[in-house]
Design a protein around this motif. Structure first.
Motif, PDB file in Angstrom:
ATOM      1  N   MET A   1     -21.822 -12.580 -32.005  1.00 50.63           N
ATOM      2  CA  MET A   1     -20.391 -12.245 -31.930  1.00 50.63           C
ATOM      3  C   MET A   1     -19.662 -13.279 -31.066  1.00 50.63           C
ATOM      4  SD  MET A   1     -18.604  -8.793 -30.336  1.00 50.63           S
ATOM      5  CE  MET A   1     -19.344  -7.727 -31.561  1.00 50.63           C
ATOM      6  N   ALA A   2     -18.486 -13.725 -31.487  1.00 46.99           N
ATOM      7  CA  ALA A   2     -17.707 -14.671 -30.703  1.00 46.99           C
ATOM      8  C   ALA A   2     -17.283 -14.029 -29.399  1.00 46.99           C
ATOM      9  CB  ALA A   2     -16.478 -15.120 -31.502  1.00 46.99           C
ATOM     10  N   ARG A   3     -17.244 -14.843 -28.352  1.00 47.39           N
ATOM     11  CA  ARG A   3     -16.869 -14.324 -27.045  1.00 47.39           C
ATOM     12  C   ARG A   3     -15.385 -13.975 -27.037  1.00 47.39           C
ATOM     13  NH1 ARG A   3     -20.526 -15.066 -23.048  1.00 47.39           N
ATOM     14  NH2 ARG A   3     -18.934 -15.011 -21.427  1.00 47.39           N
ATOM     15  N   ALA A   4     -15.075 -12.781 -26.543  1.00 47.27           N
ATOM     16  CA  ALA A   4     -13.683 -12.314 -26.498  1.00 47.27           C
ATOM     17  C   ALA A   4     -13.027 -12.761 -25.201  1.00 47.27           C
ATOM     18  CB  ALA A   4     -13.649 -10.794 -26.601  1.00 47.27           C
ATOM     19  N   SER A   5     -11.733 -13.057 -25.275  1.00 49.33           N
ATOM     20  CA  SER A   5     -10.978 -13.366 -24.067  1.00 49.33           C
ATOM     21  C   SER A   5     -10.564 -12.067 -23.406  1.00 49.33           C
ATOM     22  CB  SER A   5      -9.744 -14.180 -24.425  1.00 49.33           C
ATOM     23  OG  SER A   5      -8.841 -13.382 -25.181  1.00 49.33           O
ATOM     24  N   HIS A   6     -10.036 -12.189 -22.199  1.00 48.68           N
ATOM     25  CA  HIS A   6      -9.548 -11.017 -21.471  1.00 48.68           C
ATOM     26  C   HIS A   6      -8.517 -10.262 -22.292  1.00 48.68           C
ATOM     27  CE1 HIS A   6      -6.116  -9.896 -18.586  1.00 48.68           C
ATOM     28  NE2 HIS A   6      -6.879  -8.846 -18.664  1.00 48.68           N
ATOM     29  N   LEU A   9      -9.939  -8.589 -25.446  1.00 48.10           N
ATOM     30  CA  LEU A   9     -10.771  -7.437 -25.101  1.00 48.10           C
ATOM     31  C   LEU A   9      -9.901  -6.226 -24.779  1.00 48.10           C
ATOM     32  CD1 LEU A   9     -13.564  -6.291 -24.654  1.00 48.10           C
ATOM     33  CD2 LEU A   9     -13.475  -7.109 -22.286  1.00 48.10           C
ATOM     34  N   VAL A  10      -8.806  -6.449 -24.083  1.00 49.24           N
ATOM     35  CA  VAL A  10      -7.857  -5.360 -23.815  1.00 49.24           C
ATOM     36  C   VAL A  10      -7.366  -4.777 -25.135  1.00 49.24           C
ATOM     37  CG1 VAL A  10      -5.580  -4.787 -22.881  1.00 49.24           C
ATOM     38  CG2 VAL A  10      -7.113  -6.253 -21.578  1.00 49.24           C
ATOM     39  N   ASP A  11      -6.990  -5.650 -26.066  1.00 47.35           N
ATOM     40  CA  ASP A  11      -6.508  -5.185 -27.373  1.00 47.35           C
ATOM     41  C   ASP A  11      -7.595  -4.416 -28.124  1.00 47.35           C
ATOM     42  OD1 ASP A  11      -3.996  -6.314 -27.025  1.00 47.35           O
ATOM     43  OD2 ASP A  11      -4.549  -8.203 -27.992  1.00 47.35           O
ATOM     44  N   VAL A  43     -14.646 -10.661 -17.100  1.00 44.57           N
ATOM     45  CA  VAL A  43     -13.682 -10.394 -18.172  1.00 44.57           C
ATOM     46  C   VAL A  43     -13.591  -8.898 -18.449  1.00 44.57           C
ATOM     47  CG1 VAL A  43     -13.247 -10.691 -20.645  1.00 44.57           C
ATOM     48  CG2 VAL A  43     -13.896 -12.655 -19.251  1.00 44.57           C
ATOM     49  N   VAL A  44     -14.734  -8.232 -18.442  1.00 36.47           N
ATOM     50  CA  VAL A  44     -14.737  -6.783 -18.678  1.00 36.47           C
ATOM     51  C   VAL A  44     -13.965  -6.073 -17.572  1.00 36.47           C
ATOM     52  CG1 VAL A  44     -16.159  -4.711 -18.809  1.00 36.47           C
ATOM     53  CG2 VAL A  44     -16.888  -6.788 -19.978  1.00 36.47           C
ATOM     54  N   ARG A  45     -14.221  -6.434 -16.331  1.00 33.18           N
ATOM     55  CA  ARG A  45     -13.532  -5.786 -15.207  1.00 33.18           C
ATOM     56  C   ARG A  45     -12.021  -5.978 -15.297  1.00 33.18           C
ATOM     57  NH1 ARG A  45     -16.850  -3.962 -11.199  1.00 33.18           N
ATOM     58  NH2 ARG A  45     -18.952  -4.873 -11.042  1.00 33.18           N
ATOM     59  N   GLU A  46     -11.594  -7.193 -15.661  1.00 36.08           N
ATOM     60  CA  GLU A  46     -10.159  -7.476 -15.771  1.00 36.08           C
ATOM     61  C   GLU A  46      -9.523  -6.628 -16.865  1.00 36.08           C
ATOM     62  OE1 GLU A  46      -9.954 -11.650 -16.413  1.00 36.08           O
ATOM     63  OE2 GLU A  46     -10.218 -12.178 -14.292  1.00 36.08           O
TER      64      GLU A  46
END
Length: 231
Positions: A1-6, A9-11, A43-46
Motif C-alpha cells: 500500500m502507498a504511504r499516506a500523508s498526514h 490519513l485524516v481524510d 503521522v498516525v498521531r498527528e
C-alpha cells in the motif's frame, strides 16, 4: 500500500467514521493504524489529534482510540461537511444545513436591513438580479449561478454585523456547493425561492427589516421543500 500523508490519513479515517464503517464506540490503536495505512507513528498521531479536535475520536490510556458519537462532532467544520457530502450521510447533511439556514438567515437578513453598508446593499441587489437572469435562462445549475448564490448568502450573513452569524458562512457555502456538485440543483430554480431572493435584496436595500426577514424565511422554506423532494 502507498504511504499516506498526514492529510490523506485524516481524510481516510474521517470518511470511515462518517460513513459508519468505524461506528461509535469502536476502538482503534496507533499500532493498527500504522500498519494498515503504512505510515509512521508520528503521522498516525498527528491525524488522530486532528480528528480528536473535531470531536470524532477520543484517546484514553489503557483503552485506545475510541470513535465518538456524531453528537460530539464539530458539525460546522467544512472538512467534516465535505466527508458527509461525499458519503452516505449526504442527504441528511443537506437537509440539516438547510434547516440551519432556515433558523439563522431570516435573522441575519433582518439585521442586514439595519446594518448593511450602502455598498453591501448595492451588491446584494446586483447578485439577486444576476440570479434572476441566470434562473430565467435555465442556468440554475451552472457554475455562474452557484457562485452568485454562494456570494448572495455569504453577504447576507456578513452584512448582519453579527460575528456569530457570519461564522456560519463557510459551512453553508460548502453545503450549497455540495448540493450543486451532486446534481441536486435544478436548472430552472423554484420560482418562489428566486422571487423571494430578489425581494429580500430589495428589502435590505430600502432598510425594511420586517420584509427582509419575511422574504428570507419564504425563500429558505421553498429551498427546504425542494431539498426534501429531491433527496
Amino acid at each position: 500500500m502507498a504511504r499516506a500523508s498526514h492529510g490523506s490519513l485524516v481524510d481516510a479515517i474521517g470518511m470511515r467514521v462518517v460513513d459508519g464503517d468505524l461506528p461509535a464506540g469502536h476502538v482503534l490503536t496507533l499500532a493498527a493504524l500504522e500498519e494498515e495505512y503504512a505510515v509512521s507513528r508520528t503521522v498516525v498521531r498527528e491525524a488522530v489529534r486532528v480528528l480528536e479536535a473535531m470531536g470524532m475520536l477520543e484517546q484514553r490510556r489503557r483503552v485506545g482510540i475510541t470513535v465518538r458519537p456524531a453528537a460530539h462532532w464539530s458539525a460546522l467544520d467544512t472538512r467534516l461537511i465535505g466527508w458527509q457530502l461525499a458519503g452516505r450521510r449526504r442527504d441528511q447533511l443537506i437537509v440539516n444545513t438547510t434547516e440551519l439556514r432556515a433558523a439563522i438567515e431570516p435573522v441575519a437578513a433582518r439585521l442586514s436591513a439595519r446594518r448593511a453598508t450602502d455598498l453591501q446593499r448595492g451588491e446584494l441587489l446586483r447578485l439577486a438580479e444576476q440570479l434572476e437572469r441566470l434562473g430565467a435562462a435555465g442556468l440554475g445549475n451552472s457554475p455562474e449561478y452557484l457562485a452568485a448564490d454562494i456570494a448572495f448568502h455569504d453577504l447576507i450573513l456578513l452584512s448582519s454585523g453579527n460575528l456569530m452569524l457570519a461564522a456560519a458562512r463557510a459551512p453553508i457555502a460548502a453545503a450549497i456547493e455540495g448540493r450543486a456538485m451532486h446534481g441536486l440543483t435544478p436548472g430552472i430554480p423554484n420560482p418562489d425561492a428566486l422571487d423571494n431572493h430578489v425581494a429580500t435584496a430589495a428589502a435590505i436595500g430600502r432598510a425594511d427589516a420586517d420584509a427582509a426577514e419575511e422574504h428570507t424565511r419564504r425563500y429558505v422554506a421553498a429551498v427546504l421543500s425542494e431539498v426534501r423532494l429531491t433527496i
